[in-house]
Design an enzyme around this catalytic site. Structure first.
Site: not given
Ligand code: CP
Length: 277
Positions: A263, A189-190, A235-236
């Site tokens: 969304r 994840s980010m 969910c991208l």
């Molecule tokens: N999927 C999602 O919530 O992406 P972001 O982190 O770009 O908001």
């Protein structure tokens, strides 16, 4: 409808099934209105909304802001959190409703968008073999490498609710058997990019083309060779060629793009509910 009439939308399990279903119905209704080009529906007129971010966001920010614009919010304030401010504290001390757009722990707006998408494509939510829920009955199978299993407390909570069948497995082929929907997320994840190289190694064999070839499903001509038809969701952002191939994400059975659109519709309905509109 909600357990104790919640002021905030923080976690799905704070709500009764009826409230969740009501919001999902509303999402479909407002989506149809917007798709029809009906611009007379401007429920946010005169309202101001604030968004607070702790991390960079694309999908969450764009989907909320587009909803604000289409439903004619008067003012949208956007801020980057300077220090880590827990959303639970924010909800506790604020007099206005707080909607959880995404936290490290959960992503209820995404779940609502996923639910809208499943209803659109499968026609029902209950009994679908996909999502975890302590609110709506699902058959949820989580497949992951050993050591990446979901948080035990969350799984126990969902098990205790006793309405969903929840399985955790390390065998991808077994997991997708008879699935209505298969759902992948990005492997790292980010904010966890330092783990990306490690995840790529550990998650080998969990990429979505391998799985479907494994159950004899040919995505490219939408043919079921031996096994059930399943929709693909994500969910991208997706790392193409990593957890999912181009062939899968662009396949006829991929509902990734309507899912992304939903969304906004799900969030519009959540905001309408909490504003009492
Ligand atoms: N999927 C999602 O919530 O992406 P972001 O982190 O770009 O908001």
């Amino acid at each position: 409808g909600s357990k104790g009439e919640e002021k905030d939308f923080l976690h799905l399990s704070d709500f009764e099934k009826a409230t969740i279903l009501k919001i999902l119905d509303r999402a479909a209704e407002v989506k149809a209105q917007l798709k029809f080009g009906d611009r007379s529906f401007t429920p946010f007129k005169g309202k101001s909304m604030a968004m607070i971010f702790a991390k960079p966001s694309m999908r969450t920010r764009v989907s909320f802001e587009t909803g604000f614009f289409l439903l004619e919010v008067m003012l949208c304030i956007w801020d980057q959190m300077i220090s880590r401010w827990d959303i639970l504290d924010l909800a506790k001390y604020s007099s206005v409703s707080v909607i959880n757009g995404l936290t490290d722990y959960n992503h209820p707006c995404q779940i609502m968008a996923d639910a809208v998408t499943i209803i659109e494509h499968i026609g029902r939510l209950e009994g679908t073999k996909l999502l975890p829920a302590s609110v709506v009955p699902f058959h949820f199978v989580c497949v992951c490498p050993k050591g990446f299993e979901p948080d035990k407390e969350t799984v126990d909570k969902a098990q205790k609710a006793g309405i969903s069948k929840i399985e955790i497995t390390n065998d991808p082929k077994e997991a997708v058997k008879d699935a209505d929907v298969v759902y992948s997320d990005v492997w790292a994840s980010m904010g966890q990019k330092e783990e990306a190289a490690y995840c790529r190694q550990v998650f080998q064999g969990f990429q979505f083309i391998l799985l479907f070839l494994g159950c004899q499903y040919n995505w490219f001509d939408n043919a079921i060779l031996d096994g059930p038809k399943a929709y693909f969701m994500h969910c991208l952002p997706a790392e193409r060629g990593v957890e999912v191939t181009d062939g899968v994400i662009e396949a006829p059975n991929s509902i990734v793009f309507p899912q992304a659109e939903n969304r906004m519709h799900a969030q519009n309905a959540i905001m309408l509910h909490f504003l009492g509109l």
